[in-house]
Design an enzyme around this catalytic site. Structure first.
Site, PDB file in Angstrom:
ATOM      1  N   GLY A 220     -52.458 -49.821   4.523  1.00 16.11           N
ATOM      2  CA  GLY A 220     -51.152 -50.271   4.074  1.00 16.11           C
ATOM      3  C   GLY A 220     -50.445 -49.160   3.314  1.00 16.11           C
ATOM      4  O   GLY A 220     -50.947 -48.031   3.194  1.00 16.11           O
ATOM      5  N   ILE A 221     -49.296 -49.468   2.766  1.00 16.00           N
ATOM      6  CA  ILE A 221     -48.512 -48.490   2.023  1.00 16.00           C
ATOM      7  C   ILE A 221     -48.864 -48.580   0.540  1.00 16.00           C
ATOM      8  O   ILE A 221     -49.255 -49.629   0.046  1.00 16.00           O
ATOM      9  CB  ILE A 221     -47.002 -48.733   2.243  1.00 16.00           C
ATOM     10  CG1 ILE A 221     -46.178 -47.576   1.658  1.00 16.00           C
ATOM     11  CG2 ILE A 221     -46.577 -50.064   1.655  1.00 16.00           C
ATOM     12  CD1 ILE A 221     -44.705 -47.668   2.017  1.00 16.00           C
ATOM     13  N   GLY A 222     -48.761 -47.458  -0.163  1.00 19.57           N
ATOM     14  CA  GLY A 222     -48.989 -47.469  -1.603  1.00 19.57           C
ATOM     15  C   GLY A 222     -50.017 -46.446  -2.034  1.00 19.57           C
ATOM     16  O   GLY A 222     -50.707 -45.828  -1.220  1.00 19.57           O
ATOM     17  N   MET A 224     -52.882 -46.783  -3.662  1.00 25.10           N
ATOM     18  CA  MET A 224     -54.303 -47.065  -3.493  1.00 25.10           C
ATOM     19  C   MET A 224     -54.788 -46.819  -2.068  1.00 25.10           C
ATOM     20  O   MET A 224     -55.808 -46.131  -1.861  1.00 25.10           O
ATOM     21  CB  MET A 224     -54.608 -48.482  -3.945  1.00 25.10           C
ATOM     22  CG  MET A 224     -56.055 -48.695  -4.358  1.00 25.10           C
ATOM     23  SD  MET A 224     -56.253 -50.272  -5.201  1.00 25.10           S
ATOM     24  CE  MET A 224     -55.599 -49.921  -6.825  1.00 25.10           C
ATOM     25  N   GLU A 245     -50.346 -50.485  11.664  1.00 23.26           N
ATOM     26  CA  GLU A 245     -48.920 -50.835  11.710  1.00 23.26           C
ATOM     27  C   GLU A 245     -48.076 -49.638  11.310  1.00 23.26           C
ATOM     28  O   GLU A 245     -47.228 -49.164  12.041  1.00 23.26           O
ATOM     29  CB  GLU A 245     -48.671 -52.003  10.762  1.00 23.26           C
ATOM     30  CG  GLU A 245     -47.219 -52.315  10.488  1.00 23.26           C
ATOM     31  CD  GLU A 245     -47.077 -53.353   9.391  1.00 23.26           C
ATOM     32  OE1 GLU A 245     -47.542 -54.485   9.606  1.00 23.26           O
ATOM     33  OE2 GLU A 245     -46.528 -53.040   8.324  1.00 23.26           O
ATOM     34  N   GLY A 343     -47.656 -56.840   8.233  1.00 15.92           N
ATOM     35  CA  GLY A 343     -48.806 -57.086   9.089  1.00 15.92           C
ATOM     36  C   GLY A 343     -50.070 -57.426   8.328  1.00 15.92           C
ATOM     37  O   GLY A 343     -51.144 -57.528   8.932  1.00 15.92           O
TER      38      GLY A 343
END
Length: 447
Positions: A220-222, A224, A245, A343
């Site tokens: 995912g984004i970010g 972490m 995604e 997603g």
């Protein structure tokens, strides 16, 4: 067919191209870096003659001019499929709204649920010798939107990288109503999250230890997830693959470190598959004409059934907060909207169904607000207005700097005990008291 002659016939100025838009129309700007800056400026300049034009976009990386005109809500309404910080500010100014969705369903919306789009205007690569314009960094849902559009305008940008694709990654000159050659602005870059914190590293170390060789990754984004990607690049892991995604810089780091080969991936072996990409210029240069990467429509990349067919699928995402029932909120802070489902739910479900797969929801145990007060991100129940992105039945692993728990198969009191155990120690007693009030704390639980 003489494609260049057809191109020259359809070549026009932004001001002329946007004359096709009428009051009341639905206009689609595409997604993220495909938003068309020159056409957007030209459409904004027509504000005095247009009313109630509805515009769709998402993951917006610069403020559309149509949202900045005087009395903007009378003329234009912005509709975001997934909110970035820019989208949030537009909504806060009363010029826009969020459109809830599971991202995997978006192409289906355009094909079967929504009325035909009046005008699609997107930024693309220059035309190739076969008459095709490539969507570049954003395959996403664009082919579906175009398939039922009444009019199509492309804004060419020489800085948009040509990205090899599965299907639905180009539009042909014969389908296009108008071509605009923009100012070729540099593509907007996603600002780095900054150096990882001690908490980021503590969470990342636990997750990386759970990843086997030959795993297939989704990030995912970010900060972490990117920290996890960086640690993977520095680890001893090997023969990894990618099906995600969003393609982010961490994948470039892993690729350059030789960690990603895709050799053992069942689906699209040897290819790093993604729906859209956003990051640094280094990322944009990496994906340009790179046969190791492949753009695909989001109903392919995020399809739970396809994800589940890939062995050892590892899904890594973060969240805003979670409650003692195991419900995950990754979308809002109470009534304040932050992002969207995207997603995350699809990948959480698909990874769990994968042979050897695991889904991780990662977060710091606390957050310090602008008021200087530190609060637990593990809460008794989600606050009023907070969105449940992942229902408790779909959550697999949850990780904070204080540990990792697997919630699958646990009763409510077992979940509570496990979740309290990874909360910040300063908040555990208060969480137990609230759990007792809600009758989800068993007397023999650890204290």
């Amino acid at each position: 067919m003489d494609y260049q002659a057809l191109y020259n016939q359809k070549l026009t100025t932004p001001d002329e191209a946007v004359k096709i838009v009428k009051s009341g129309d639905w206009v689609d700007y595409g997604w993220c870096t495909t938003h068309p800056p020159a056409l957007d400026r030209a459409l904004a300049a027509r504000k005095d003659e247009l009313f109630d034009v509805k515009v769709r976009g998402g993951v917006t990386m610069w403020t559309p001019e149509i949202t900045l005109v005087e009395n903007a809500p009378e003329h234009f309404t912005w509709n975001s499929w997934h909110c970035s910080g820019v989208d949030r500010k537009i909504i806060e100014r009363g010029v826009g709204f969020f459109s809830p969705m599971r991202y995997s369903e978006l192409p289906h919306f355009y094909r079967d649920s929504l009325p035909p789009v009046d005008v699609v205007m997107i930024q693309t690569t220059p035309m190739d010798e076969h008459g095709n314009f490539n969507f570049g960094l954003q395959c996403s849902h664009l082919a579906a939107a175009i398939s039922r559009a009444k009019h199509i305008i492309v804004e060419v940008n020489t800085n948009m990288p040509w990205v090899n694709g599965l299907t639905g990654t180009e539009v042909h000159i014969s389908q296009v109503d108008a071509v605009v050659e923009g100012d070729n602005p540099p593509l907007p870059e996603l600002a780095p999250s900054g150096p990882p914190s001690d908490v980021d590293r503590a969470v990342a170390a636990q997750v990386v230890a759970q990843i086997p060789d030959r795993a297939c990754l989704q990030l995912g984004i970010g900060a972490m997830p990117n920290t996890i990607g960086t640690m993977i690049a520095q680890s001893d892991l090997k023969e990894l693959s990618v099906h995600t995604e969003m393609y982010v810089d961490a994948f470039v780091d892993m690729s350059m470190a030789g960690k990603i080969t895709g050799r053992y991936k069942k689906l699209n072996p040897g290819r790093q598959v993604f729906a859209f990409a956003a990051g640094s210029k280094r990322l944009y240069d990496f994906v340009r004409n790179n046969p190791d990467v492949m753009a695909a429509p989001v109903d392919y990349t995020n399809d739970v059934r396809l994800i589940s067919e890939i062995d050892n699928f590892i899904s890594i995402n973060n969240c805003i907060d979670m409650d003692l029932f195991g419900q995950i909120n990754a979308e809002s802070a109470g009534l304040k909207h932050i992002s969207g489902t995207g997603g995350q739910l699809d990948f959480a479900m698909g990874a769990y169904l994968s042979n050897g797969g695991k889904s991780f929801i990662c977060m710091a145990s606390t957050v310090t607000g602008k008021d200087g007060i530190t609060r637990s991100r593990i809460v008794p129940t989600l606050s009023q207005g907070s969105i449940c992105t992942d229902p408790r039945t779909c959550v697999h692993y949850v990780v904070t700097e204080y540990g990792m728990v697997n919630l699958k198969g646990l009763s409510v009191w077992e979940r509570t005990e496990q979740i309290v155990g990874i909360a910040h120690p300063d908040f555990r007693d208060s969480l137990i008291k609230e759990a007792e009030k809600m009758h989800i704390w068993r007397r023999s639980n650890k204290r």
